[in-house]
Scaffold this active site. Sequence first.
Site, PDB file in Angstrom:
ATOM      1  CE  LYS A 142      -3.779   1.846   2.832  1.00 21.10           C
ATOM      2  NZ  LYS A 142      -4.616   1.578   4.024  1.00 21.10           N
ATOM      3  CB  SER A 186      -7.970   3.102   2.787  1.00 24.20           C
ATOM      4  OG  SER A 186      -7.117   2.597   3.782  1.00 24.20           O
ATOM      5  CB  SER A 198      -7.758   0.059   5.518  1.00 23.26           C
ATOM      6  OG  SER A 198      -8.444   1.260   5.362  1.00 23.26           O
TER       7      SER A 198
END
EC number: 6.3.5.7
Length: 470
Positions: free
Chosen positions: A76, A151, A175
């Site tokens: 990420k 996310s 997330s």
Amino acid sequence: MITDKTIKEIHSGLKRRDYSCVEIIEETYKNIEKYDSEINSAITVLDKKSVLKKAKAIDAEHKVSDLLCGIPFVLKDAYVTRGIRTTCASNVLADYIPQYNATVYKKLNDLGAVLIGKMNQDAWGHGGSTENTDFAPTHNPWDLTRVAGGSSGGPAAALAGRMSVFAIGEDTGGSIRNPAAWCNITGLKVSYGRVSRYGSIAYASSFDTVGPMGKTAEDCAIILERIAGKDPYDATSSLNPVPTYTASLDKTLKGKKIALPKDLLGKGLDPEIKNAILEAAEKFNFLGVAVEEVSMPIFDYGLAVYYVIAPCETSSNLARYDGIRYGNDRSNFTEETMRRIMIGTYALSAGYYDAFYRKAQKARTLFIKAYQDILSKFDAILMPVNPTPPTVIGELIGDPLQNLLADFYTVTQNPVGVPSLAVPCGFTKNKLPIGMQLIGKMFTEEILLNIGHQYQLVTDWHKKKPEMIS
Ligand code: GLN
């Protein structure tokens, strides 16, 4: 495809020389070229030539001693990587090149795992759909008109699209689990402190966790074993010894107890998701687990607690982006991020602090007690990850309140600190993935991964891949 396989399978193939590391990397880049113009999972893809150089070195030495050696992975874009642009999906950091490495990246790199890219997300972790990004939304490989979740939507979509074998996500309030469930992969939110947060761009520091995403619970166990542990650079990392998670995967589930909060399966939950959860409960029964109904009425206050404390912490964390030391100026924050900074600043200000922040922290203690109470009698709690299947692009970002309500099932574990494993458990009739989560006591990832693995031995949801990925 080699990238359809699990980490262990790929490792065996590398050892037997069925294929080389170069071939795996070539396949990964081929898939990126083929699919990512439509999916948009990556913000930065590493230069292929330099990645291939690393792969060639691994092949030359044939040093595949570690299971992760030669295995492609993505991060990420919330993890700092020396010399590699790190944006956190925000224009504030659009050109930021860090000078040091996040501990999780350093550990994986040292083992010979091969970084492919830095992936899309909601900026600063603010969101659950990877629409709140300055790099255009990530599309769900199962239906390109829909979001990948967030996310950590980029990493999840990259795995579903076979553009990587595993990923490192970050979970502050869902997330890792939310995009895992919406993209049909497996993801683990670890206990707070289990994995070092050093070099992870902070959202809400007392909720933030660094965790693995993979195709299976076994993959997550392999990764966690290697990234967990005390780090002198993160004072909140735990001294708790790191178990050999893979050693517990084959244990029988006979005698285990799972709690099913029936009151959370009512209004607001998509009926197809409810059915999938009930079917999973039956599967656990079949595996020898005693599944018992419980109730968790405190959940009514979960979003309120989370959406006071998380904005407070983020308003403090994001104050460093003043455009003076590094990064572009704050006019680059998105509307959603500005909203969170404003709410947090307000709730922390003199006069409101007691009414909002302190009250939310008190309620947080009640959540800790509620979880402790149930988990003292059960090995895990089973519940959905998302209330609905993946939403159509534009739907959540255009409706800020709905956007928060979508986090109902995932925001209470982080304030408490407990681990939670998201596992694929079905599909809607429109072929959209459904995920469940298994929540355990602090530092019982071992048990959750064991339960997840045994479930995956008798189901094949996790083996399915999107039609567009051939
Ligand atoms: N969707 C949640 C939020 O917007 C959780 C995000 C996260 O875990 N980083 O805060």
